[in-house]
Design an enzyme around this catalytic site. Structure first.
Site, PDB file in Angstrom:
ATOM      1  NE  ARG A  46      -3.507  -2.969  -5.101  1.00  0.00           N
ATOM      2  CZ  ARG A  46      -2.803  -2.408  -4.120  1.00  0.00           C
ATOM      3  NH1 ARG A  46      -3.228  -2.428  -2.861  1.00  0.00           N
ATOM      4  NH2 ARG A  46      -1.656  -1.801  -4.378  1.00  0.00           N
ATOM      5  CB  ALA A  48       4.730  -6.535  -5.364  1.00  0.00           C
ATOM      6  CD  GLN A 230      -4.867  -0.110  -8.288  1.00  0.00           C
ATOM      7  OE1 GLN A 230      -5.148   0.893  -8.954  1.00  0.00           O
ATOM      8  NE2 GLN A 230      -4.589  -1.264  -8.857  1.00  0.00           N
ATOM      9  CG  ASP A 271       4.070  -4.392  -8.940  1.00  0.00           C
ATOM     10  OD1 ASP A 271       3.893  -3.162  -8.950  1.00  0.00           O
ATOM     11  OD2 ASP A 271       3.282  -5.184  -8.403  1.00  0.00           O
TER      12      ASP A 271
HETATM   13  O1  MRU Z   1      -2.224  -3.896  -9.556  1.00  0.00           O
HETATM   14  P1  MRU Z   1      -1.772  -3.678  -8.149  1.00  0.00           P
HETATM   15  O2  MRU Z   1      -2.724  -2.846  -7.364  1.00  0.00           O
HETATM   16  O3  MRU Z   1      -1.411  -4.965  -7.461  1.00  0.00           O
HETATM   17  O4  MRU Z   1      -0.426  -2.840  -8.318  1.00  0.00           O
HETATM   18  C1  MRU Z   1       0.294  -2.551  -7.156  1.00  0.00           C
HETATM   19  C2  MRU Z   1       1.454  -1.664  -7.362  1.00  0.00           C
HETATM   20  O5  MRU Z   1       1.812  -1.322  -8.464  1.00  0.00           O
HETATM   21  C3  MRU Z   1       2.216  -1.284  -6.139  1.00  0.00           C
HETATM   22  O6  MRU Z   1       2.775  -0.026  -6.264  1.00  0.00           O
HETATM   23  C4  MRU Z   1       3.340  -2.304  -5.918  1.00  0.00           C
HETATM   24  O7  MRU Z   1       2.839  -3.584  -5.944  1.00  0.00           O
HETATM   25  C5  MRU Z   1       4.062  -2.069  -4.654  1.00  0.00           C
HETATM   26  S1  MRU Z   1       3.142  -2.548  -3.240  1.00  0.00           S
HETATM   27  C6  MRU Z   1       4.161  -2.342  -1.902  1.00  0.00           C
END
Ligand code: MRU
Length: 375
Positions: A46, A48, A230, A271
């Site tokens: 996970r 982005a 997270q 994202d």
């Molecule tokens: O649902 P997730 O855990 O994939 O969400 C991730 C985020 O919102 C992060 O802040 C984003 O992807 C930036 S990662 C460098």
């Protein structure tokens, strides 16, 4: 070991299973398209940039499987359409992976890049023999082009994260210097560290770099980030491992730590950044930005240029993923913590209005408003 890598044969991908952290540091190997799809959907991988890198590595592995004699016959017959067949298969796998999560632009961006690389190679082969009809580069050559592109995506991300980290650290030093503060406080939401990217991370990159450099005294407040935690599971884990002073708070405690004067800047990842600067990030990010505005605290988005989507004019054009209500009702609890069957709304992301963002820090520098011009 890298968070995302190929297995020894190159026909599968190995990842650290982020859904098990911090309790278990387990690497898993994925070789089937459906398990790769599920790995993104279930957040085993996970963040982005990481899902973009993963998709490129997964497509490389899947197309290498096509090099096995039986598979070559199935997609690359002697009809002269074998390159087209290879690319069609690559596209089909790419569409499957891309359908796993809609919000982060990096996923589709990485899929498009590897498909494009294969097409470029196909046309290159045709150009090499302009006098012949039905020229094929061949599956091996196309698979190699896909692999090279995947490696490029990974290496570019490493460099982008380093650069973002340097710019972010400079900004931290500027704020600390301006206010003459002894110990700076940064608040972050979700996880935008090494696990979510390649090496340093984006929002956590400046913190890790500043800690390595040792010239700035700071502490971090990590929002736990309901419902999938997270912040608690991954950000607190990564910062603690890096030896950084981190305090975990529930999402609804951000206001009190800001009011107490303990937070001097907010750093979050992204994202998808729309052309006007509106930014989608983990659900709850916009609430942090609204609070920051109320308390006069600068709010920063940190992300690679691969997270900027110029085809999205504003935040309203960003698709927002909705997830299983059981993530709210029962996940992580021993027994369900809400009445059975109660309605839940579980959007995974929200959009922070560009007017709430002090600056967007990319590998190219610190971008300040007006974002529609400066991005
Ligand atoms: O649902 P997730 O855990 O994939 O969400 C991730 C985020 O919102 C992060 O802040 C984003 O992807 C930036 S990662 C460098």
């Amino acid at each position: 070991m890298k968070n995302i890598d190929w297995n020894e044969k190159g026909d599968g991908v190995i990842i650290i299973d982020q859904s098990l952290l911090p309790g278990e540091e387990k690497y898993i190997e994925l070789t089937e398209p459906e398990e790769m799809y599920r790995a993104i959907k279930e957040l085993q991988v996970r963040g982005a940039p990481a899902i973009g890198i993963f998709a490129a590595y997964a497509l490389t592995a899947l197309m290498r499987q096509e090099l096995k004699p039986k598979a070559i016959r199935s997609c690359c017959g002697a009809s002269g359409t074998s390159d087209e067949g290879f690319i069609q298969k690559l596209r089909t796998y790419g569409d499957l992976l891309r359908s796993s999560r809609p919000t982060a632009v990096n996923l589709g961006w990485a899929v498009d890049r590897v498909v494009h690389a294969a097409r470029v190679e196909m046309f290159r082969a045709r150009k090499e023999q302009p006098d012949r009809l039905n020229v094929n580069a061949g599956a091996r050559r196309l698979a190699e082009a896909v692999k090279k592109e995947a490696e490029a995506i990974y290496h570019e991300d490493v460099e982008m994260c380093k650069s973002i980290s340097r710019y972010g650290m400079e900004e931290m030093k500027r704020i600390a210097g301006e206010k003459g503060m002894e110990k700076m406080g940064i608040l972050t939401h979700c996880n935008a560290g090494p696990l979510a990217t390649s090496e340093y991370g984006t929002a956590l990159g400046p913190l890790i770099l500043a800690s390595e450099e040792g010239t700035l005294d700071f502490r971090v407040f990590a929002d736990e980030t309901r419902p999938l935690l997270q912040g608690a599971r991954l950000t607190a884990y990564e910062l603690q491992k890096a030896g950084i002073d981190v305090t975990l708070i529930c999402d609804n405690m951000a206001s009190i730590v800001m009011k107490n004067g303990w937070v001097h800047a907010c750093f979050t990842g992204c994202d998808r950044v729309a052309a006007n600067g509106d930014t989608a990030n983990k659900i709850g990010t916009s609430a942090v930005a609204i609070l920051a505005k109320h308390y006069g605290i600068p709010f920063y988005i940190l992300g690679p240029s691969s997270s900027i989507d110029r085809n999205c004019p504003t935040g309203s054009d960003i698709p927002i993923e909705e997830r299983d209500p059981d993530e709210i009702r029962e996940k992580f609890y021993e027994k369900p913590m809400a009445p059975e069957g109660v309605k839940c709304y579980n959007p995974a992301f929200d959009v922070t209005d560009h007017e709430l963002i002090t600056a967007i820090i990319t590998e190219k520098g610190i971008i300040r408003p007006p974002f529609d011009k400066n991005l």
